[in-house]
Write a protein that holds these residues in place. Structure first.
Motif, PDB file in Angstrom:
ATOM      1  N   UNK A   1       0.856  -1.184   0.000  1.00 54.89           N
ATOM      2  CA  UNK A   1       0.000   0.000   0.000  1.00 54.89           C
ATOM      3  C   UNK A   1       0.892   1.232   0.000  1.00 54.89           C
ATOM      4  N   UNK A   2       0.514   2.233  -0.785  1.00 55.35           N
ATOM      5  CA  UNK A   2       1.149   3.553  -0.652  1.00 55.35           C
ATOM      6  C   UNK A   2       0.045   4.554  -0.348  1.00 55.35           C
ATOM      7  N   UNK A   3      -0.062   4.911   0.923  1.00 50.94           N
ATOM      8  CA  UNK A   3      -1.084   5.832   1.370  1.00 50.94           C
ATOM      9  C   UNK A   3      -0.557   6.712   2.483  1.00 50.94           C
ATOM     10  N   UNK A   4      -1.414   7.593   2.954  1.00 43.51           N
ATOM     11  CA  UNK A   4      -1.015   8.544   3.991  1.00 43.51           C
ATOM     12  C   UNK A   4      -1.224   7.992   5.392  1.00 43.51           C
ATOM     13  N   UNK A   5      -1.941   6.841   5.477  1.00 39.78           N
ATOM     14  CA  UNK A   5      -2.217   6.224   6.779  1.00 39.78           C
ATOM     15  C   UNK A   5      -3.000   7.170   7.694  1.00 39.78           C
ATOM     16  N   UNK A   6      -3.874   7.986   7.054  1.00 40.96           N
ATOM     17  CA  UNK A   6      -4.616   8.982   7.833  1.00 40.96           C
ATOM     18  C   UNK A   6      -5.865   9.409   7.064  1.00 40.96           C
ATOM     19  N   UNK A   7      -6.955   8.627   7.144  1.00 39.22           N
ATOM     20  CA  UNK A   7      -8.154   8.978   6.371  1.00 39.22           C
ATOM     21  C   UNK A   7      -8.758  10.309   6.817  1.00 39.22           C
ATOM     22  N   UNK A   8      -9.190  11.103   5.841  1.00 38.66           N
ATOM     23  CA  UNK A   8      -9.747  12.427   6.107  1.00 38.66           C
ATOM     24  C   UNK A   8     -11.214  12.443   5.695  1.00 38.66           C
ATOM     25  N   UNK A   9     -12.129  12.827   6.601  1.00 40.00           N
ATOM     26  CA  UNK A   9     -13.535  12.949   6.210  1.00 40.00           C
ATOM     27  C   UNK A   9     -13.682  13.930   5.045  1.00 40.00           C
ATOM     28  N   UNK A  10     -14.537  13.598   4.090  1.00 37.27           N
ATOM     29  CA  UNK A  10     -14.693  14.417   2.898  1.00 37.27           C
ATOM     30  C   UNK A  10     -15.047  15.857   3.235  1.00 37.27           C
ATOM     31  N   UNK A  11     -15.907  16.069   4.219  1.00 37.81           N
ATOM     32  CA  UNK A  11     -16.304  17.433   4.562  1.00 37.81           C
ATOM     33  C   UNK A  11     -15.132  18.221   5.140  1.00 37.81           C
ATOM     34  N   UNK A  12     -14.242  17.553   5.868  1.00 41.66           N
ATOM     35  CA  UNK A  12     -13.035  18.226   6.369  1.00 41.66           C
ATOM     36  C   UNK A  12     -12.133  18.624   5.203  1.00 41.66           C
TER      37      UNK A  12
END
Length: 339
Positions: A262-273
């Motif tokens: 996986x190449x990700x930020x390891x930090x999901x962000x709510x769409x509204x944020x």
């Protein structure tokens, strides 16, 4: 990284940034792309114009679904490393035009594998996608998880890429590494991505479409972090685990020279944020239209990158605030937009 590096999809978003980085490292890069019209061809040509200023870069217009053209590139340049980023992108477009995905993501990828077989390479790295996690509920998404329940044709083709790569790794000893990218964003990005279209609509005063009423999360990953991960993996060539046992060993490895990350930020962000941060960067509040979830979309993406941290010390460093600020700055300069 001695020898030639072949980057397919070199005029694309990730391909452009990767080639830029490789050229800065002094690498000799051959880039190919079919310059299709899925999105603005001018943007692709402008990326290539920048890359072509470097004498270590050679570009050839090639569609990877054309086997003879692919073989000719391999025969002429004999690449030591291949990074396959050429693909038909987009989840929703795969519902409208499935054959574009079959041609590029399946036929095209087999052509790349066959060329790597005929003209042996040290390492084939290829783009997979976080979309392969499909209907999975357990998060963060781990390469140790089963990914047999895709919810879009695009995801199914990317899962197929992983299966095809494993087969060629096993049968012909081609070292392959698949990279599951998580919502990559940044300057020179793809206009079909939400953050790009949001920016255009907000600046023009048009309402933005907020699907699933904003109740989604994405592991937004800044392009520079993604490129850093790819570059560090080029020389990390997978080796077989001859004693591999599916009952106890990591399924992202194998008895073949094969690996998935996986190449990700390891930090999901709510769409509204995310929208709020973009509004702040633009200095303008968006008009919003709230809609149902679209077919093929998933509610949440969240990357477990523990094996990437372990193997190459990969740690994304770009915050969503910094990343969107840099994107807006580029957008303003490129489109000469008033912000």
């Amino acid at each position: 990284m001695e020898g030639v590096i072949l980057v397919t999809g070199a005029a694309g978003f990730i391909g452009f940034h990767l080639v830029q980085r490789l050229l800065k490292e002094g690498c000799n890069v051959v880039g190919i792309d079919n310059l299709n019209e899925y999105y603005d061809v001018k943007l692709k040509k402008d990326r290539l114009k920048l890359l072509s200023e470097n004498k270590n870069f050679v570009f050839r217009k090639v569609d990877i679904k054309n086997k003879k053209a692919v073989d000719r590139i391999f025969e002429t340049y004999r690449p030591s490393y291949v990074i396959n980023l050429a693909a038909q992108a987009g989840v929703r477009y795969s519902i409208e035009n499935p054959y574009a995905y079959v041609d590029s993501n399946l036929v095209g990828f087999v052509n790349i594998l066959e060329a790597c077989r005929k003209y042996p390479v040290k390492h084939l790295i290829y783009a997979s996608s976080s979309s392969v996690y499909g209907g999975n509920k357990v998060s963060p998404f781990s390469t140790r998880h089963n990914v047999d329940h895709p919810v879009s044709l695009y995801a199914a083709t990317k899962k197929s890429n992983e299966l095809l790569a494993h087969t060629y790794s096993h049968l012909f000893g081609i070292p392959t590494t698949g990279l599951r990218f998580f919502t990559v964003y940044g300057p020179w990005g793809r206009p079909d991505m939400a953050y790009f279209s949001f920016t255009k609509d907000i600046l023009s005063g048009n309402p933005i479409k907020v699907f699933n009423y904003g109740k989604m999360e994405r592991d937004f990953t800044y392009i520079d972090d993604v490129v850093e991960g790819i570059v560090k993996l080029i020389d990390r060539i997978p080796t077989p685990n001859e004693n591999w046992d599916e009952t106890k060993d990591d399924i992202s490895t194998s008895f073949a020279p094969y690996k998935i990350y996986n190449i990700g930020n390891n930090n999901p962000v709510p769409l509204m944020n995310f929208i709020s941060v973009l509004e702040s960067a633009l200095g303008k509040v968006a008009k919003k239209v709230y809609l149902d979830l679209q077919p093929g979309d998933v509610l949440r993406t969240y990357a477990d990158i523990s094996d990437l941290e372990r193997d190459i010390n990969f740690k994304p460093s770009t915050s969503i605030e910094d990343g969107l600020r840099k994107f807006v700055q580029w957008y303003k300069e490129y489109y000469k937009a008033e912000i």
